[in-house]
Design a protein around this motif. Structure first.
Motif, short mmCIF file in Angstrom:
data_model
loop_
_atom_site.label_atom_id
_atom_site.label_comp_id
_atom_site.label_asym_id
_atom_site.label_seq_id
_atom_site.Cartn_x
_atom_site.Cartn_y
_atom_site.Cartn_z
N ASN A 84 -68.20 -8.94 18.47
CA ASN A 84 -68.49 -7.95 17.44
C ASN A 84 -69.98 -7.87 17.13
OD1 ASN A 84 -65.92 -6.86 16.92
ND2 ASN A 84 -65.37 -8.61 15.63
N THR B 43 -64.60 -13.76 19.04
CA THR B 43 -64.50 -12.46 18.38
C THR B 43 -65.80 -12.11 17.67
OG1 THR B 43 -62.11 -12.70 18.09
CG2 THR B 43 -63.23 -11.15 16.63
N HIS C 250 -60.96 -18.68 18.93
CA HIS C 250 -60.77 -17.22 19.03
C HIS C 250 -61.74 -16.49 18.11
CE1 HIS C 250 -57.07 -17.92 21.32
NE2 HIS C 250 -56.68 -18.77 20.38
N SER D 89 -63.95 -12.80 11.94
CA SER D 89 -64.30 -11.67 12.79
C SER D 89 -65.81 -11.50 12.93
CB SER D 89 -63.70 -10.39 12.22
OG SER D 89 -64.30 -10.08 10.97
N VAL E 167 -54.84 -6.23 19.27
CA VAL E 167 -56.20 -6.11 18.73
C VAL E 167 -56.25 -4.93 17.77
CG1 VAL E 167 -58.61 -5.66 19.28
CG2 VAL E 167 -57.25 -7.18 20.75
N GLN F 286 -63.54 -5.29 16.23
CA GLN F 286 -62.33 -5.49 17.01
C GLN F 286 -61.81 -6.88 16.69
OE1 GLN F 286 -60.95 -3.11 19.10
NE2 GLN F 286 -62.56 -1.72 18.37
N VAL F 287 -60.58 -6.95 16.17
CA VAL F 287 -60.05 -8.22 15.68
C VAL F 287 -58.71 -8.51 16.34
CG1 VAL F 287 -59.49 -9.60 13.64
CG2 VAL F 287 -61.14 -7.71 13.46
#
Length: 241
Positions: A120, A116, A112, A90, A43, A54-55
Motif C-alpha cells: 500500500n 500489505t 501479512h 494495512s 482482498v 488493498q486489504v
C-alpha cells in the motif's frame, strides 16, 4: 492496582478496572467480532482519507472511526519527523504520516500486515519513505523517533492466532510492554499519539501511562458506535514528564 509485569513471563496481574457487567458485555462483543464466519474472504479495496488501500482478509481493515485517528495524525506530524507506526495493519496511518515525515518505520507482528503495508505504501507513492518490518512490539525496532503512533487492540482476551492479535491483546501484555519500552525509542521532545476506546479498559491505559512516567492529554474524544455498542473513542497525545 498491580500493573502487568512483563519480566514475570505472564500477564496474570491484569484485572479489569470496570464493572463485572461491563466485562461480560465486552466479552460477548469479542465473541461476536471473532466469529470467522462473517469476515471477508477476498482482498478489499478501501478509500481512506485520500488513500486507496488493498486489504487482504488476514489484515484488519480501517474501522469506521479510524479516520478520526488519521485526521489527528495529519494534524500532529511535522515536516521532517521520524515516525514509528506500531501495529501498522494495512499501513494506512503510517502512509498518511509519510506525507510530511522524513521517514516512517511501520511494524506489525502479523507478517501479512507487513506485506500489505509495504504494497500500500508503494501504490500510494511513498515506498521510498516507508519501511516495513515484522516486529513483536519493539523487537525489530532501532533508533529514536519524533513521533510514535499506535492504535492498539482495545480488548484483552486471548487471540487465537496472529491475525486476531489486531483486535485483542491478552491481558494487555503488548500494551504494557509498549509503554514500558517506548521511552528508549522517543527522541528528545518526542511524542506519541495513542487511539483507544471504552470498548476496552481505558482506565487501565490511563493508569499505565501515569505509572510509566508519561503525561497525557486528550486530543479528541468522539462518542459513537462500536459493533452496535455505544463507546467513547479517544486520541491521547503522550509525552515523557
Amino acid at each position: 492496582m498491580v500493573l502487568n509485569d512483563p519480566k514475570s513471563g505472564t500477564t496474570e496481574a491484569y484485572r479489569p478496572l470496570m464493572s463485572d457487567e461491563r466485562v461480560e458485555q465486552l466479552r460477548g462483543l469479542h465473541a461476536m467480532l471473532t466469529d470467522s464466519s462473517g469476515g471477508p474472504t477476498e482482498v478489499e479495496t478501501r478509500e481512506f482519507l485520500g488513500l486507496t488501500l488493498q486489504v487482504p482478509p488476514q489484515v484488519m481493515t480501517p474501522c469506521p472511526v479510524s479516520h478520526l485517528f488519521g485526521q489527528a495524525i495529519l494534524a500532529e506530524v511535522k515536516e521532517g519527523d521520524r515516525v514509528l507506526e506500531m501495529g501498522t495493519g494495512s499501513g494506512a496511518h503510517g502512509i498518511l504520516a509519510a506525507g510530511k515525515a522524513a521517514s516512517v518505520l511501520a511494524v506489525d507482528i502479523n507478517p501479512h500486515a507487513v506485506l500489505t503495508a509495504r504494497a500500500n505504501a508503494a501504490s500510494n507513492g511513498v515506498a521510498d519513505l516507508v519501511e516495513t518490518r515484522q516486529s513483536d512490539v519493539f523487537t525489530a525496532v532501532d533508533g529514536q523517533y519524533d513521533l510514535i503512533i499506535f492504535n492498539p487492540p482495545f480488548q484483552w482476551f486471548p487471540a487465537r492466532d496472529v491475525v486476531e492479535s489486531a483486535t485483542t491483546d491478552e491481558n494487555y501484555g503488548a500494551l504494557t510492554r509498549f509503554f514500558r519500552e517506548a521511552k528508549q525509542y522517543l527522541a528528545t521532545d518526542g511524542r506519541m499519539m495513542i487511539f483507544f476506546s471504552t470498548a476496552g479498559d481505558v482506565e487501565y491505559l490511563r493508569r499505565l501511562i501515569e505509572a510509566e512516567g508519561y503525561e497525557r492529554e486528550v486530543v479528541f474524544k468522539h462518542t459513537g458506535d462500536f459493533a452496535g455498542m455505544p463507546a467513547d473513542f479517544f486520541t491521547f497525545r503522550v509525552t515523557l514528564k
